[in-house]
Write a protein that holds these residues in place. Structure first.
Motif, PDB file in Angstrom:
ATOM      1  N   LYS A 180      -6.330  31.810  38.309  1.00  0.00           N
ATOM      2  CA  LYS A 180      -7.228  30.720  37.921  1.00  0.00           C
ATOM      3  C   LYS A 180      -6.585  29.338  37.934  1.00  0.00           C
ATOM      4  O   LYS A 180      -7.272  28.327  38.071  1.00  0.00           O
ATOM      5  N   ILE A 181      -5.277  29.283  37.779  1.00  0.00           N
ATOM      6  CA  ILE A 181      -4.630  27.988  37.525  1.00  0.00           C
ATOM      7  C   ILE A 181      -4.771  27.007  38.684  1.00  0.00           C
ATOM      8  O   ILE A 181      -4.723  25.788  38.492  1.00  0.00           O
ATOM      9  N   GLY A 182      -4.988  27.521  39.895  1.00  0.00           N
ATOM     10  CA  GLY A 182      -5.169  26.638  41.036  1.00  0.00           C
ATOM     11  C   GLY A 182      -6.354  25.708  40.872  1.00  0.00           C
ATOM     12  O   GLY A 182      -6.377  24.601  41.419  1.00  0.00           O
ATOM     13  N   ARG A 183      -7.359  26.146  40.084  1.00  0.00           N
ATOM     14  CA  ARG A 183      -8.562  25.336  39.874  1.00  0.00           C
ATOM     15  C   ARG A 183      -8.261  24.032  39.136  1.00  0.00           C
ATOM     16  O   ARG A 183      -8.940  23.032  39.330  1.00  0.00           O
ATOM     17  N   VAL A 184      -7.245  24.081  38.274  1.00  0.00           N
ATOM     18  CA  VAL A 184      -6.915  22.872  37.518  1.00  0.00           C
ATOM     19  C   VAL A 184      -5.647  22.198  38.023  1.00  0.00           C
ATOM     20  O   VAL A 184      -5.495  20.991  37.877  1.00  0.00           O
ATOM     21  N   ALA A 185      -4.744  22.956  38.641  1.00  0.00           N
ATOM     22  CA  ALA A 185      -3.481  22.377  39.106  1.00  0.00           C
ATOM     23  C   ALA A 185      -3.703  21.274  40.127  1.00  0.00           C
ATOM     24  O   ALA A 185      -3.071  20.210  40.058  1.00  0.00           O
ATOM     25  N   SER A 186      -4.606  21.493  41.076  1.00  0.00           N
ATOM     26  CA  SER A 186      -4.863  20.470  42.097  1.00  0.00           C
ATOM     27  C   SER A 186      -5.481  19.220  41.476  1.00  0.00           C
ATOM     28  O   SER A 186      -5.127  18.093  41.840  1.00  0.00           O
ATOM     29  N   SER A 187      -6.391  19.416  40.506  1.00  0.00           N
ATOM     30  CA  SER A 187      -7.021  18.272  39.832  1.00  0.00           C
ATOM     31  C   SER A 187      -5.996  17.498  39.017  1.00  0.00           C
ATOM     32  O   SER A 187      -5.969  16.264  39.027  1.00  0.00           O
ATOM     33  N   ALA A 188      -5.148  18.232  38.290  1.00  0.00           N
ATOM     34  CA  ALA A 188      -4.127  17.598  37.453  1.00  0.00           C
ATOM     35  C   ALA A 188      -3.131  16.825  38.308  1.00  0.00           C
ATOM     36  O   ALA A 188      -2.742  15.701  37.972  1.00  0.00           O
ATOM     37  N   ALA A 189      -2.708  17.419  39.426  1.00  0.00           N
ATOM     38  CA  ALA A 189      -1.748  16.755  40.305  1.00  0.00           C
ATOM     39  C   ALA A 189      -2.348  15.499  40.924  1.00  0.00           C
ATOM     40  O   ALA A 189      -1.700  14.449  40.989  1.00  0.00           O
TER      41      ALA A 189
ATOM     42  N   ILE B 248      -0.030  35.819  31.749  1.00  0.00           N
ATOM     43  CA  ILE B 248       0.309  35.430  33.117  1.00  0.00           C
ATOM     44  C   ILE B 248      -0.753  35.970  34.069  1.00  0.00           C
ATOM     45  O   ILE B 248      -1.186  35.292  34.997  1.00  0.00           O
ATOM     46  N   GLY B 249      -1.200  37.190  33.816  1.00  0.00           N
ATOM     47  CA  GLY B 249      -2.210  37.811  34.654  1.00  0.00           C
ATOM     48  C   GLY B 249      -3.520  37.062  34.663  1.00  0.00           C
ATOM     49  O   GLY B 249      -4.219  37.019  35.678  1.00  0.00           O
ATOM     50  N   GLU B 250      -3.879  36.456  33.530  1.00  0.00           N
ATOM     51  CA  GLU B 250      -5.111  35.671  33.450  1.00  0.00           C
ATOM     52  C   GLU B 250      -4.940  34.300  34.102  1.00  0.00           C
ATOM     53  O   GLU B 250      -5.857  33.778  34.736  1.00  0.00           O
TER      54      GLU B 250
ATOM     55  N   ALA C 200       0.627  22.304  28.599  1.00  0.00           N
ATOM     56  CA  ALA C 200       0.432  22.128  27.154  1.00  0.00           C
ATOM     57  C   ALA C 200      -1.048  22.112  26.805  1.00  0.00           C
ATOM     58  O   ALA C 200      -1.474  22.694  25.796  1.00  0.00           O
ATOM     59  N   LEU C 201      -1.853  21.459  27.638  1.00  0.00           N
ATOM     60  CA  LEU C 201      -3.290  21.402  27.392  1.00  0.00           C
ATOM     61  C   LEU C 201      -3.952  22.754  27.633  1.00  0.00           C
ATOM     62  O   LEU C 201      -4.910  23.122  26.942  1.00  0.00           O
ATOM     63  N   ILE C 202      -3.445  23.511  28.603  1.00  0.00           N
ATOM     64  CA  ILE C 202      -3.962  24.864  28.824  1.00  0.00           C
ATOM     65  C   ILE C 202      -3.681  25.724  27.600  1.00  0.00           C
ATOM     66  O   ILE C 202      -4.542  26.493  27.147  1.00  0.00           O
ATOM     67  N   ALA C 203      -2.480  25.598  27.048  1.00  0.00           N
ATOM     68  CA  ALA C 203      -2.123  26.359  25.849  1.00  0.00           C
ATOM     69  C   ALA C 203      -3.046  26.001  24.694  1.00  0.00           C
ATOM     70  O   ALA C 203      -3.581  26.878  24.001  1.00  0.00           O
ATOM     71  N   ALA C 204      -3.247  24.697  24.477  1.00  0.00           N
ATOM     72  CA  ALA C 204      -4.115  24.238  23.386  1.00  0.00           C
ATOM     73  C   ALA C 204      -5.551  24.704  23.600  1.00  0.00           C
ATOM     74  O   ALA C 204      -6.232  25.128  22.661  1.00  0.00           O
ATOM     75  N   GLY C 205      -6.000  24.629  24.844  1.00  0.00           N
ATOM     76  CA  GLY C 205      -7.363  25.021  25.156  1.00  0.00           C
ATOM     77  C   GLY C 205      -7.611  26.507  24.950  1.00  0.00           C
ATOM     78  O   GLY C 205      -8.605  26.904  24.347  1.00  0.00           O
ATOM     79  N   THR C 206      -6.692  27.337  25.461  1.00  0.00           N
ATOM     80  CA  THR C 206      -6.877  28.784  25.301  1.00  0.00           C
ATOM     81  C   THR C 206      -6.753  29.209  23.848  1.00  0.00           C
ATOM     82  O   THR C 206      -7.420  30.145  23.417  1.00  0.00           O
ATOM     83  N   LYS C 207      -5.921  28.510  23.088  1.00  0.00           N
ATOM     84  CA  LYS C 207      -5.783  28.841  21.671  1.00  0.00           C
ATOM     85  C   LYS C 207      -7.070  28.561  20.922  1.00  0.00           C
ATOM     86  O   LYS C 207      -7.469  29.306  20.015  1.00  0.00           O
ATOM     87  N   ALA C 208      -7.758  27.498  21.294  1.00  0.00           N
ATOM     88  CA  ALA C 208      -9.001  27.119  20.614  1.00  0.00           C
ATOM     89  C   ALA C 208     -10.213  27.864  21.162  1.00  0.00           C
ATOM     90  O   ALA C 208     -11.074  28.313  20.398  1.00  0.00           O
ATOM     91  N   ILE C 209     -10.273  28.011  22.489  1.00  0.00           N
ATOM     92  CA  ILE C 209     -11.433  28.622  23.121  1.00  0.00           C
ATOM     93  C   ILE C 209     -11.303  30.138  23.211  1.00  0.00           C
ATOM     94  O   ILE C 209     -12.284  30.866  23.037  1.00  0.00           O
ATOM     95  N   GLY C 210     -10.068  30.591  23.494  1.00  0.00           N
ATOM     96  CA  GLY C 210      -9.829  32.023  23.552  1.00  0.00           C
ATOM     97  C   GLY C 210     -10.107  32.671  24.892  1.00  0.00           C
ATOM     98  O   GLY C 210      -9.870  33.856  25.074  1.00  0.00           O
ATOM     99  N   ARG C 211     -10.600  31.899  25.859  1.00  0.00           N
ATOM    100  CA  ARG C 211     -10.905  32.444  27.177  1.00  0.00           C
ATOM    101  C   ARG C 211     -10.295  31.556  28.253  1.00  0.00           C
ATOM    102  O   ARG C 211     -10.653  30.373  28.369  1.00  0.00           O
ATOM    103  N   THR C 212      -9.385  32.131  29.015  1.00  0.00           N
ATOM    104  CA  THR C 212      -8.667  31.365  30.026  1.00  0.00           C
ATOM    105  C   THR C 212      -9.566  30.734  31.091  1.00  0.00           C
ATOM    106  O   THR C 212      -9.409  29.543  31.390  1.00  0.00           O
TER     107      THR C 212
END
Length: 204
Positions: free
Chosen positions: A83-92, A77-79, A103-115
């Motif tokens: 940062k999430i505002g950077r993608v939330a506005s684009s996604a909306a 949550i701290g990470e 779901a895509l953030i979860a998949a992305g962080t699992k694969a990339i490892g860096r939020t």
């Protein structure tokens, strides 16, 4: 929306504070960070909500999505909060659902490892699909892939990633196969390409 006892009924204020405090405690962040993490998403996706009850229900749903993302991805949550505002506005803007975004953030962080890389890469990828360059637009058409709002609204962006992933797995010589080089043409921004490759299981 600010949590203000003067603006809410006592019961509503208590419930809203409960959601915020639960997110703060479980996410090991302060109440201010927890509040910001909720309001950033709510203000991006449902800014028109004025009814307190609707906002409370949405806050509870967003909180649940944060927890699910942390459980399924490699993030905290701290990470996510700053940062999430950077993608939330684009996604909306792209008409994407909150569920698909998380779901895509979860998949992305699992694969990339860096939020941060996941967030910026996903935002860039959304922009590539929503408003592709002329070269990218030609590549989308050549490969028979949708782009623009029809490819991002609801869960369509996730479906696009799935389609690209499946076609990237086809054998060499198959006309439907999408190669890494073609993905780079679809997503010319390096972080966008890296995000897509990670999400479809082709590296990070």
């Amino acid at each position: 929306f600010a949590i203000s006892a003067g603006a809410l009924k006592a019961a509503d204020a208590t419930e809203l504070l409960r959601v915020t405090n639960m997110l703060a405690t479980a996410g090991m962040v302060d109440a201010e960070t927890a509040t910001r993490s909720l309001t950033t998403v709510i203000n991006a996706f449902v800014p028109q909500l004025e009814n307190v009850e609707d906002k409370f229900k949405t806050a509870e749903r967003v909180s649940d999505l944060y927890f699910i993302t942390v459980q399924k991805g490699v993030t905290t949550i701290g990470e996510l909060a700053p940062k999430i505002g950077r993608v939330a506005s684009s996604a909306a803007t792209a008409g994407m659902s909150m569920e698909t975004m998380f779901a895509l953030i979860a998949a992305g962080t699992k694969a990339i490892g860096r939020t941060p890389y996941t967030i910026t890469g996903m935002a860039a990828a959304i922009k590539n699909v929503l408003s592709p360059t002329e070269k990218s637009r030609k590549e989308f058409k050549r490969l028979g892939l949708d782009f623009g709002i029809t490819a991002t609204q609801g869960d369509k962006f996730a479906e696009l990633m799935e389609t690209i992933g499946k076609r990237s797995m086809k054998s060499a010589g198959d006309a439907a196969r999408i190669t890494a080089a073609e993905i780079d043409k679809l997503f010319p921004r390096s972080r966008a390409s890296r995000f897509v490759m990670a999400v479809i299981g082709k590296g990070a």
